[in-house]
Enzyme design. Sequence first.
Site, PDB file in Angstrom:
ATOM      1  N   CYS A 167       0.695  -1.143   0.381  1.00  0.00           N
ATOM      2  CA  CYS A 167      -0.002   0.032  -0.141  1.00  0.00           C
ATOM      3  C   CYS A 167       0.732   1.058  -0.120  1.00  0.00           C
ATOM      4  CB  CYS A 167      -0.887   0.136   1.645  1.00  0.00           C
ATOM      5  SG  CYS A 167       0.142   0.143   2.948  1.00  0.00           S
ATOM      6  N   ASP A 214       2.205   2.640   2.792  1.00  0.00           N
ATOM      7  CA  ASP A 214       2.305   3.293   4.129  1.00  0.00           C
ATOM      8  C   ASP A 214       3.565   2.829   5.103  1.00  0.00           C
ATOM      9  OD1 ASP A 214      -0.466   3.828   2.874  1.00  0.00           O
ATOM     10  OD2 ASP A 214      -1.358   2.999   4.369  1.00  0.00           O
ATOM     11  N   CYS A 217      -3.044   4.791   5.657  1.00  0.00           N
ATOM     12  CA  CYS A 217      -4.416   5.189   5.570  1.00  0.00           C
ATOM     13  C   CYS A 217      -5.243   5.514   6.783  1.00  0.00           C
ATOM     14  CB  CYS A 217      -4.887   3.580   5.155  1.00  0.00           C
ATOM     15  SG  CYS A 217      -4.975   2.103   6.200  1.00  0.00           S
ATOM     16  N   CYS A 244      -2.598  -2.938   8.683  1.00  0.00           N
ATOM     17  CA  CYS A 244      -2.345  -1.665   9.127  1.00  0.00           C
ATOM     18  C   CYS A 244      -1.999  -2.046  10.189  1.00  0.00           C
ATOM     19  CB  CYS A 244      -3.731  -0.450   8.777  1.00  0.00           C
ATOM     20  SG  CYS A 244      -4.419  -0.928   6.924  1.00  0.00           S
TER      21      CYS A 244
HETATM   22 FE1  FES Z   1      -1.051   0.065   4.598  1.00  0.00          FE
HETATM   23 FE2  FES Z   1      -3.575   0.968   5.666  1.00  0.00          FE
HETATM   24  S1  FES Z   1      -4.123   0.607   4.073  1.00  0.00           S
HETATM   25  S2  FES Z   1      -1.543   0.394   6.677  1.00  0.00           S
END
Ligand code: FES
Length: 124
Positions: A34, A36, A59, A103
Site C-alpha cells: 500500500c 504506507d 491510511c 495496518c
Molecule cells: Fe496499508 Fe493501511 S492500507 S497501512
Amino acid sequence: MLYSEKVMDHFSNPRNVGVIENADGIGEVGNAKCGDIMKIYLKIEGDRIQDVKFNTFGCGSAIASSSMATELIKGKKLSEAQELTNKAVAEALDGLPPHKIHCSVLAEEAIQAAISDYYQKQKK
Ligand code: FES
C-alpha cells in the site's frame, strides 16, 4: 458500519502525533503493497517508555492503529511494550476490517523496530 467508533475517534483525533527530538529509539517501517509508512519515536527512562510519538503517512486505519498503539505503550516497561501485538492493537480499537489488519501489523512492527533501535544504541 465498516469502522468502529474507536477507529473513527483515533483517526480524526489521533493521540501522540509528532516527533521526539533526540529520541532514544526510532523505528520506521513501511508496507510495500500500500506504500504506507509509519515512524515511531521513543523516549526511554530507566526501563520505561516515558514518551512516545508517531508520524504516519498512511491510511486511516494505520493512523488509528499508531494512535492506539502509542497509547497502549506509553508509561509501560520496555518488556511490556515488546509484547504488544497487532491483535491487541486491533482489539483495543474494537476491531478492524479484515483487509485492514495489516495496518495494525505496521504499528506492531514500528514499535518493535524502535525498541531494537534503542537496544542497538545502548550497545554502542
Ligand atoms: Fe496499508 Fe493501511 S492500507 S497501512
